[in-house]
Enzyme design. Structure first.
Site, PDB file in Angstrom:
ATOM      1  CD1 TRP B 318       8.749  -4.403   5.530  1.00 34.98           C
ATOM      2  CD2 TRP B 318       6.554  -4.070   5.338  1.00 34.98           C
ATOM      3  NE1 TRP B 318       8.464  -4.301   4.196  1.00 34.98           N
ATOM      4  CE2 TRP B 318       7.118  -4.094   4.041  1.00 34.98           C
ATOM      5  CE3 TRP B 318       5.187  -3.873   5.462  1.00 34.98           C
ATOM      6  CZ2 TRP B 318       6.362  -3.924   2.885  1.00 34.98           C
ATOM      7  CZ3 TRP B 318       4.429  -3.702   4.317  1.00 34.98           C
ATOM      8  CH2 TRP B 318       5.017  -3.733   3.048  1.00 34.98           C
ATOM      9  CG  HIS B 319       2.572  -2.271   7.734  1.00 30.23           C
ATOM     10  ND1 HIS B 319       2.809  -3.557   8.162  1.00 30.23           N
ATOM     11  CD2 HIS B 319       1.695  -2.374   6.709  1.00 30.23           C
ATOM     12  CE1 HIS B 319       2.095  -4.388   7.429  1.00 30.23           C
ATOM     13  NE2 HIS B 319       1.420  -3.711   6.533  1.00 30.23           N
ATOM     14  N   GLY B 320       5.733   0.853   9.117  1.00 27.72           N
ATOM     15  CA  GLY B 320       6.113   2.248   9.351  1.00 27.72           C
ATOM     16  C   GLY B 320       6.801   2.420  10.675  1.00 27.72           C
ATOM     17  CG  PHE B 484       3.083   1.280   4.642  1.00 27.76           C
ATOM     18  CD1 PHE B 484       3.119   2.263   5.634  1.00 27.76           C
ATOM     19  CD2 PHE B 484       1.887   0.681   4.365  1.00 27.76           C
ATOM     20  CE1 PHE B 484       1.974   2.612   6.328  1.00 27.76           C
ATOM     21  CE2 PHE B 484       0.731   1.009   5.067  1.00 27.76           C
ATOM     22  CZ  PHE B 484       0.770   1.985   6.041  1.00 27.76           C
TER      23      PHE B 484
END
Lengths: 357, 484
Positions: B318-320, B484
């Protein structure tokens, strides 16, 4: 007896007066606190010399903690550190903020260290540090007669960096070079005159670290705001391009040979060029082509030349950096104590080789 | 517009002035929604349509879910909402990642697409998905009007980088009167300044010295890399929790309460506690909408470990769009599983926090390395140089040491305050004497409300402002979580 009645407007006025008094007292206390906090970080008093322009006020002590952490004492006419024996001959060191070196203590600056080394064996010349932030080759040429008259130096050292022969020397807002049919000439730009309000602000800036540093901070915030991404189109933000500064380009843009010749002539050839390279830490052996040009030109013209390229490159190869401080960035900005020491060693060796008294 | 920029401050002042006008609540909500859209468009106007589009689809889907009693129909509308959100997220965030991996795996030469990641897409898609899921689960009623919903979705303080506010938390507050009051301004400004201090005085100066080290880890000595790793741990905490504080503070000035997002995470005694204190709104989102639907801990220990690992892997992704984030998520997932395994053992006797806390902090610092490094290669190089203390450029920036000292003091105060919840202990009573109030109930665990009724409290407020003015980094560098 019943207490006198207070009208609503009267109580509002009293409450407003109390609030103003509260904010006034608290504001004064906060200002005093920060004046004391900022004194060791930013304390610099400037004065105006009729011949040399703005200089650090004679007899003042500068405290600088924005970059590095230095205390410097200033003598008359913009010379750092009072000379021990004024009767001895002198070597005058000219340069920009790298020579001025507000970020290191007097005992660590390369001029002090070089003087100590020269005087180890026998009484020798005084090394006078006349470094001044923002000076360039144009200043060293223009001010030569005035420095001659003021200090009568036996020898002169001119500290230069890659940008000193380029745009820094052609900046029209300050003393600068101008092209002429025969090469280059110096254009002297007088100090700006201040109005009454400007003079008051100037005086306040010299006396108060709080006020002086506020002006610096406002400038930084304003510059940062100008770098903000464009509104509504962030994706189109432009990024700064890396400066090139290569000699081939500079040579076509600036009359480098003529500038150097004029500098050497201004001091009748009694000059050592002290070159401080800006090295890429990843390639410490690569000197810029300006450094290469300067070395070759000095050699061909028989001009004394000291380069820190090998010394600084060696430091970087050992994981140390000649520039930068714990409170700034690695190998960026001004010379730290290690860079100063390396510079002092090479400069003293060159002065000894030249037989400077 | 970054919270720490003069542009934002001007925007906020104008908005608060408009919300202070004696107009009806609906008109104020309209002003707020318009201001939020302007805030978002100020970044890049082209993606405002995307945000509005998302809010239209999810508002409509939720209304249809609510209107239907047929399970199939409800599921279909929920699926439409999920697919539309995940497709958007997938396209903008992961397309080039996919192309890169296909090229790497099969030797293909598919060119990367020129995609600009819309600001805050990870945050607002999670927010809107939670809305439709909650309506589907019948945990909340759908919004009565699209204006309410678009105000919720576009609410600018938390739009770009959280906290991830669920509809169940925000929508009930929309019935209350909004606009600045003296109490709201006092509290909101204090929290905002607390965050501004964290961001500008601690995080940004550290970023300016740590970024060059991470950009070239091979050049620096092992000792310098340890300092950089510590610096990044401090930077990301102060940057992200600073943003959360500012978002919460701005929301308070307007009249809304946002949930806390951090609670002194580096004081955690174990990794499970860390995730109860770090990015709380994301970890609780992942727990409620991913971990529990996967089965949580209800299907045996083995399945619990798998669920933990899967949740954290997806949390990392989800962060990247980078395998480095997956590694970061996997490290935490494995650590959570190991902790769960240890604590479920009958002979398990917990050690005191003072013993386990430093190890937890060390693990978190080491796990930040793949999170911050851009490639596997630089991650391996950095870890190897750190543990073998290899030579290289020696660099110990003072901003990291100062940041570490401030963090230690703040956490000591926080721990003290946690132990004296009623009075705030010595610190609380000292502040009370100068008419500043200690808050312990939310937001970074503690903060000081600046009040202006006595000389001492005005003095404290001015010193606070002057500290930011004189010691803040001046460049308006974006918040880490904006990417993000």
């Amino acid at each position: 007896m019943a207490p006198p009645e207070t009208s609503p407007s009267g109580s509002t006025a009293a409450s407003l007066a109390r609030a103003v008094a509260r904010w006034g007292v608290a504001g004064a206390l906060a200002a005093l606190t920060f004046e004391l906090v900022l004194r060791p970080i930013y304390s610099i008093h400037m004065a105006s010399d009729p011949e040399l322009g703005a200089i650090v006020a004679p007899g003042s002590t500068v405290r600088w903690g924005i970059e590095g952490w230095g205390t410097s004492r200033w003598a008359a006419r913009g010379i750092r550190v009072e000379a021990a024996d004024p009767s001895r001959p002198s070597v005058l060191v000219l340069g920009d903020s790298q020579t001025e070196s507000l970020m290191v203590d007097d005992a660590e600056v390369f001029t002090t260290l070089a003087e100590r080394r020269l005087q180890k064996a026998k009484p020798a010349a005084r090394v006078l540090n006349a470094g001044k932030s923002s000076h360039s080759v144009a200043d060293y040429v223009a001010l030569a007669p005035r420095y001659q008259a003021a200090f009568a130096p036996k020898w002169v050292v001119v500290q230069v960096r890659d940008s000193d022969f380029g745009s820094d020397a052609f900046h029209e807002n300050k003393r600068h070079f101008e092209r002429t049919a025969s090469g280059v000439a110096v254009v002297d730009v007088p100090e700006p005159t201040r109005g009454r309000l400007g003079s008051l602000a100037w005086a306040a800036r010299q006396r108060s670290s709080l006020f002086g540093y506020s002006v610096v901070r406002f400038g930084k915030f304003r510059a940062a705001a100008a770098q903000d991404a464009p509104l509504f189109h962030a994706s189109q933000a432009k990024h700064d391009e890396a400066p090139t500064g290569e000699a081939a380009e500079l040579a076509s843009e600036f009359p480098l040979d003529a500038e150097l010749d004029l500098l050497v002539k201004a001091w009748d050839g009694r000059v050592t060029i002290l070159y401080l390279p800006e090295l890429d830490p990843k390639h410490p052996d690569r000197v810029s082509s300006i450094g290469g040009w300067l070395a070759a030109r000095c050699r061909s013209q028989g001009v004394s030349f000291v380069t820190l390229a090998d010394a600084f490159g060696g430091m970087l190869a050992r994981g140390r950096s000649p520039y930068g401080f714990a409170n700034t960035h690695f190998n960026e900005g001004h010379m730290n104590a290690e860079g100063q020491a390396a510079t002092a060693d090479l400069l003293a060796a060159e002065l000894e080789r030249l037989g400077v008294p | 517009m970054i919270f720490s920029s003069p542009r934002f401050l001007a925007f906020l002042v104008v908005l608060l002035a408009l919300l202070a006008l004696p107009i009806r609540l609906r008109a104020k909500l309209l002003v707020l929604a318009a201001a939020s859209c302007l805030f978002y468009a100020a970044w890049d106007v082209r993606y405002l349509a995307l945000l509005i589009g998302v809010s239209v689809v999810d508002y409509w889907a939720a209304a249809k879910i609510h209107a239907s009693d047929r399970a199939g129909t409800r599921k279909a509308w929920l699926a439409l909402s999920m697919v539309s959100n995940l497709t958007l997220l997938g396209y903008f965030k992961y397309t080039n990642f996919l192309i890169e991996n296909v090229n790497g795996l099969f030797g293909a030469h598919v060119p990367a697409l020129r995609i600009l990641l819309p600001a805050g897409i990870s945050f607002y898609t999670f927010k809107t998905m939670s809305y439709t899921i909650d309506v589907y689960r019948k945990e909340i009623q759908p919004c009565r009007s699209w204006l309410d919903y678009v105000t919720f979705v576009t609410f600018f303080p938390e739009l770009i980088a959280g906290p991830i506010v669920r509809a169940s938390v925000f929508l009930p507050q929309m019935q209350r009167e909004i606009g600045p009051t003296r109490a709201r301004l006092s509290l909101g400004t204090s929290i905002f300044l607390f965050g501004l201090m964290k961001k500008l005085v601690i995080a940004d100066p550290i970023a300016s010295v740590v970024d060059p080290v991470f950009a070239d880890v091979g050049a620096y000595s092992g000792a310098s890399l340890w300092v950089a790793a510590l610096g990044y741990a401090i930077q990301i905490y102060c940057d992200f929790s600073g943003y959360s504080d500012m978002a919460i503070g701005v929301a308070k000035m307007i009249g809304y309460d946002l949930p806390e997002n951090f609670a002194m995470p580096y004081l955690s005694g174990d990794i499970t506690e860390f995730w109860r204190r770090w990015h709380i709104t994301l970890s609780s989102w992942l727990r409620d909408y991913l971990y529990i639907p996967l089965g949580g801990n209800r299907r045996g220990l083995g399945r619990t470990y798998v669920n933990l690992a899967a949740t954290m892997l997806l949390g990392g992704l989800w962060h990247g769009s980078s395998w480095n984030f997956v590694v970061w998520g996997a490290l935490h997932g494995v650590a959570l599983a190991i902790h769960r395994w240890l604590t479920s053992h009958p002979s398990w006797r917990p050690l005191p926090n003072v013993v386990t806390g430093p190890f937890t902090f060390l693990f978190v610092i080491l796990a930040w390395i793949p999170f911050r490094c851009t490639t596997f290669g630089s991650t391996f190089t950095m870890v190897k140089k750190m543990f073998t203390l290899q030579p290289g450029f020696h660099w110990v920036p003072s901003s990291v040491l100062i940041g570490a000292a401030v963090m230690v003091v703040a956490h000591v105060v926080g721990r003290h305050v946690e132990g004296h919840r009623e009075t705030g202990g010595l610190f609380g009573s000292a502040l009370a004497r100068v008419d500043a109030r200690l808050h312990r109930d939310a937001i970074s665990s503690w903060f000081v409300e600046l009040r202006f009724a006595k000389v001492a409290s005005v003095y404290l407020a001015l010193v606070w402002l002057l500290t930011i003015f004189f010691f803040a980094a001046t460049g308006t560098s974006p918040f880490i979580y904006f990417q993000f």
